[in-house]
Design a protein around this motif. Sequence first.
Motif, PDB file in Angstrom:
ATOM      1  N   SER A 191      77.974 -88.771  13.232  1.00 16.75           N
ATOM      2  CA  SER A 191      77.041 -87.691  13.538  1.00 16.75           C
ATOM      3  C   SER A 191      75.992 -88.272  14.464  1.00 16.75           C
ATOM      4  O   SER A 191      75.499 -89.382  14.238  1.00 16.75           O
TER       5      SER A 191
ATOM      6  N   ALA B 146      80.099 -90.164   9.964  1.00 13.21           N
ATOM      7  CA  ALA B 146      80.186 -88.789   9.479  1.00 13.21           C
ATOM      8  C   ALA B 146      80.836 -88.788   8.103  1.00 13.21           C
ATOM      9  O   ALA B 146      81.783 -89.523   7.858  1.00 13.21           O
TER      10      ALA B 146
ATOM     11  N   ASP C 208      72.349 -87.685  16.546  1.00 14.56           N
ATOM     12  CA  ASP C 208      71.097 -86.957  16.767  1.00 14.56           C
ATOM     13  C   ASP C 208      70.446 -87.567  17.996  1.00 14.56           C
ATOM     14  O   ASP C 208      70.087 -88.744  17.990  1.00 14.56           O
TER      15      ASP C 208
ATOM     16  N   THR D  15      72.315 -82.235  18.437  1.00 16.29           N
ATOM     17  CA  THR D  15      73.018 -82.778  17.279  1.00 16.29           C
ATOM     18  C   THR D  15      74.494 -82.538  17.542  1.00 16.29           C
ATOM     19  O   THR D  15      74.886 -81.423  17.883  1.00 16.29           O
ATOM     20  N   SER D  16      75.286 -83.580  17.447  1.00 14.65           N
ATOM     21  CA  SER D  16      76.690 -83.467  17.818  1.00 14.65           C
ATOM     22  C   SER D  16      77.550 -84.365  16.947  1.00 14.65           C
ATOM     23  O   SER D  16      77.069 -85.338  16.378  1.00 14.65           O
ATOM     24  N   ALA D  17      78.810 -84.017  16.877  1.00 20.12           N
ATOM     25  CA  ALA D  17      79.794 -84.921  16.267  1.00 20.12           C
ATOM     26  C   ALA D  17      80.311 -85.797  17.402  1.00 20.12           C
ATOM     27  O   ALA D  17      80.410 -85.356  18.536  1.00 20.12           O
TER      28      ALA D  17
ATOM     29  N   TYR E  88      72.813 -92.581  15.287  1.00 20.25           N
ATOM     30  CA  TYR E  88      74.170 -92.213  14.892  1.00 20.25           C
ATOM     31  C   TYR E  88      74.511 -92.844  13.546  1.00 20.25           C
ATOM     32  O   TYR E  88      74.011 -93.893  13.198  1.00 20.25           O
TER      33      TYR E  88
ATOM     34  N   TYR F 168      80.638 -88.485  22.887  1.00 16.87           N
ATOM     35  CA  TYR F 168      80.389 -87.153  22.357  1.00 16.87           C
ATOM     36  C   TYR F 168      80.458 -86.138  23.485  1.00 16.87           C
ATOM     37  O   TYR F 168      80.472 -86.497  24.656  1.00 16.87           O
TER      38      TYR F 168
END
Length: 144
Positions: free
Chosen positions: A8, A141, A10, A28-30, A138, A44
């Motif tokens: 994850s 996840a 940020d 915010t991304s995977a 990061y 990402y």
Amino acid sequence: MENSTPVSIDLTTVITQTDGSKEELTLTSAGEWMTKNNIDYLKYEESQEAGTVRTIVKMEEDQGVILRSGALKMRLAFRTGEAMVSTYESEYGTLSLVTETKRYVHQATGRNSGRFHVNYNLEMAGSSVGNYEMTINYREAVSK
């Protein structure tokens, strides 16, 4: 690439333009974190009006590179205390950028987590665009 781990991400960027105005962007991304030849990478994607932008952040101990491709093509290079030539491809052709890095930090905060921070002045075609402060946190996840 080897050892890819879903993470994850940020991301916060604070831009201070030459006229003193400030803008803060957050994402915010995977993504994926991986190590290759003892160099850490983050990958990402982000959606923008123009389309999808794929970003790879190459994080070495004392220098870094951000590569963006897709709807936006850009290469930004960072090394503390140095002016590095970078590029931005626009519909008008490739523009030359210069990043003057004031601070560069990449630190692992856990087994598959870390923080990438860079503070730099950006010049485009010889004129100052402003100061950029980018922080990416990061962490691995958690699969549901």
